[in-house]
Design a protein around this motif. Structure first.
Motif, PDB file in Angstrom:
ATOM      1  N   LEU A 304      18.358  32.583 -30.493  1.00 26.69           N
ATOM      2  CA  LEU A 304      17.492  33.461 -29.896  1.00 26.69           C
ATOM      3  C   LEU A 304      18.086  34.376 -29.122  1.00 26.69           C
ATOM      4  O   LEU A 304      18.841  33.903 -28.122  1.00 26.69           O
ATOM      5  N   TYR A 305      17.906  35.664 -29.214  1.00 31.10           N
ATOM      6  CA  TYR A 305      18.502  36.477 -28.110  1.00 31.10           C
ATOM      7  C   TYR A 305      17.217  37.062 -27.122  1.00 31.10           C
ATOM      8  O   TYR A 305      16.159  37.467 -27.459  1.00 31.10           O
ATOM      9  N   ALA A 306      17.446  36.103 -25.895  1.00 28.97           N
ATOM     10  CA  ALA A 306      16.336  36.300 -24.870  1.00 28.97           C
ATOM     11  C   ALA A 306      16.435  37.774 -24.347  1.00 28.97           C
ATOM     12  O   ALA A 306      17.599  38.507 -24.379  1.00 28.97           O
ATOM     13  N   VAL A 333      18.406  25.103 -30.840  1.00 24.63           N
ATOM     14  CA  VAL A 333      18.314  26.575 -30.922  1.00 24.63           C
ATOM     15  C   VAL A 333      19.180  27.097 -29.650  1.00 24.63           C
ATOM     16  O   VAL A 333      18.588  27.246 -28.555  1.00 24.63           O
ATOM     17  N   PRO A 334      20.473  27.502 -29.927  1.00 23.93           N
ATOM     18  CA  PRO A 334      21.082  28.377 -29.146  1.00 23.93           C
ATOM     19  C   PRO A 334      20.432  29.650 -28.574  1.00 23.93           C
ATOM     20  O   PRO A 334      19.781  30.559 -29.399  1.00 23.93           O
ATOM     21  N   VAL A 335      20.469  29.895 -27.093  1.00 21.42           N
ATOM     22  CA  VAL A 335      19.844  30.972 -26.462  1.00 21.42           C
ATOM     23  C   VAL A 335      20.970  31.856 -25.919  1.00 21.42           C
ATOM     24  O   VAL A 335      21.604  31.316 -25.066  1.00 21.42           O
ATOM     25  N   THR A 336      20.939  33.109 -26.077  1.00 19.62           N
ATOM     26  CA  THR A 336      21.800  34.056 -25.565  1.00 19.62           C
ATOM     27  C   THR A 336      21.076  35.216 -25.057  1.00 19.62           C
ATOM     28  O   THR A 336      19.718  35.465 -25.348  1.00 19.62           O
ATOM     29  N   ALA A 337      21.785  36.192 -24.318  1.00 20.66           N
ATOM     30  CA  ALA A 337      21.201  37.616 -23.862  1.00 20.66           C
ATOM     31  C   ALA A 337      22.565  38.265 -23.640  1.00 20.66           C
ATOM     32  O   ALA A 337      23.350  38.206 -23.022  1.00 20.66           O
ATOM     33  N   ALA A 338      22.425  39.529 -24.671  1.00 19.25           N
ATOM     34  CA  ALA A 338      23.353  40.530 -24.598  1.00 19.25           C
ATOM     35  C   ALA A 338      23.346  41.490 -23.558  1.00 19.25           C
ATOM     36  O   ALA A 338      24.424  42.164 -23.482  1.00 19.25           O
TER      37      ALA A 338
END
Length: 418
Positions: A304-306, A333-338
């Motif tokens: 998930l892209y937060a 579920v891995p969470v990232t933010a670009a």
């Protein structure tokens, strides 16, 4: 059922020109946020931003066009053109897609204040006769929409969305719905932002979401979900997609980057100066609905892209929303933010996240959250930190976007077979 797919991508960001530059920056785990040098930012609390310095408008666009339009239109037109080229899209009769069957949707927040401020200075210093005749058409948020249509000969439906930092996501959702409803065969959808002028910056600073810290170390100032989070660092840039049905893409032999499989939007109706209600329930519902419409169970989501604004109360509410949507799978579920890699691109942010998410699906890697070293207390999600992580063969990614006033959106992308 109509499958909505993405066949072209274009991006101009602080990371550089093109999607690969954006992807490489995201993978690096470092930030391109720097001291502002476009104007004197010393009177402001926040003096840092992501600048798309590699983009020189006259290298991409005719000088006359550049002179009568604002930089946010330059960025948008260049990125849209790159997406059209990437899609191998010909907009013409009889040997391409009919111009009447091509649409445009654009997300933007601030409009073109770099151009507008020059005109206002001339107005007060010299008088109305010294104001550019293009003043009215250069600054307003729909300027990129109109100029993209003119530049590429597009005659179909066109619309601009001003939904704060969720503007780009709303542009993508509307594009997908245009395809589903048969209102267009192809839609050029994206967002553009250029906040680097004194008045535009004052608007952002009075909005209360910019970080007041980090001027001496700008590259580590924007740190969503970290214990040291103090707000957002924003940036300029544009990103665009070419969206069409899978059948239409196949009919013209286009390469498919991925499927836009599900989406949902809603509004908290909580407070005009918050992006999200404190418990995150309305955003949680948007995330869950987008997965349901995509036919994806939470446990099957690859990552998930937060949104990751870095504003403490907003980060806390987003974590609560993600927990609510993922339920018992929140640890799986891995969470990232670009966004920290470039600075938050506001109207273009969600589109840039989709560009990165498509690379996640094609490369099988989840980029880390830049500057996230120690998650704040209670932020017990599976954040990706330090280095990129393997997608573990999963085939779907979610992208979350939010704006002031509680505007929420979530998009679910699927890897396209082959």
């Amino acid at each position: 059922m109509t499958h909505v797919v993405i066949t072209g991508v274009g991006a101009v960001t602080p990371a550089g020109i093109g999607p690969e530059a954006l992807w490489a920056q995201a993978l690096s785990g470092r930030s391109r946020v720097r001291q502002i040098d476009r104007f004197d930012a010393s009177p402001y609390l926040c003096q840092i931003a992501g600048q798309a310095d590699a983009f020189v408008a006259t290298d991409w666009l005719p000088g006359r066009f550049v002179k009568k339009t604002d930089r946010f239109t330059h960025l948008a037109t260049a990125a849209a053109g790159a997406a059209i080229e990437d899609a191998g899209l010909r907009i013409s009769r009889p040997d391409g897609v009919a111009p009447e069957r091509v649409g445009v949707t654009v997300g933007n927040v601030l409009g073109g204040w770099e151009f507008a401020e020059r005109g206002l200075r001339d107005l007060w210093a010299k008088g109305p006769r010294d104001v550019s005749p293009y003043q009215a058409t250069a600054w307003f948020p729909a300027a990129p929409q109109g100029n993209i249509c003119i530049t590429f000969g597009i005659k179909g439906r066109a619309r601009t969305f001003v939904c704060d930092r969720a503007s780009g996501a709303y542009a993508i959702v509307h594009a997908a719905e245009m395809i589903r409803r048969g209102h267009a065969d192809v839609v050029i959808a994206g967002g553009s932002e250029q906040p680097l002028s004194p008045y535009a910056w004052a608007c952002c600073e009075t909005g209360g979401f910019l970080t007041p810290h980090g001027n001496k170390q700008p590259e580590v100032a924007y740190r969503p979900f970290d214990r040291g989070h103090t707000g957002t660092a924003i940036g300029e840039g544009a990103a665009f997609l070419v969206i069409e049905s899978a059948d239409h893409a196949r009919s013209r032999g286009a390469k498919i980057h991925g499927e836009l499989a599900g989406w949902a939007t809603n509004t908290d109706g909580y407070a005009p100066t918050y992006t999200i209600e404190p418990n995150g329930r309305t955003l949680s519902r948007a995330i869950a609905q987008s997965m349901e419409r995509a036919g994806i169970a939470a446990g099957d989501l690859g990552c998930l892209y937060a949104d990751g604004s870095g504003v403490p109360r907003e980060d806390a509410a987003e974590v609560a929303a993600i927990k609510g949507a993922l339920g018992s799978h929140r640890d799986d579920v891995p969470v990232t933010a670009a966004k920290p890699a470039t600075g938050h691109l506001m109207g273009a942010a969600a589109v840039a996240d989709v560009v990165a998410a498509l690379r996640t699906l094609s490369h099988g890697l989840v980029p880390p959250v830049a500057n996230l070293e120690r998650p704040a207390a209670g932020f017990d999600l599976d954040f990706v930190t330090g280095t990129a992580r393997d997608l573990r063969g999963r085939q779907s990614v979610a992208v979350v976007s939010r704006g002031l006033g509680g505007v929420n959106a979530c998009l679910v992308l699927k890897r396209w077979p082959g």
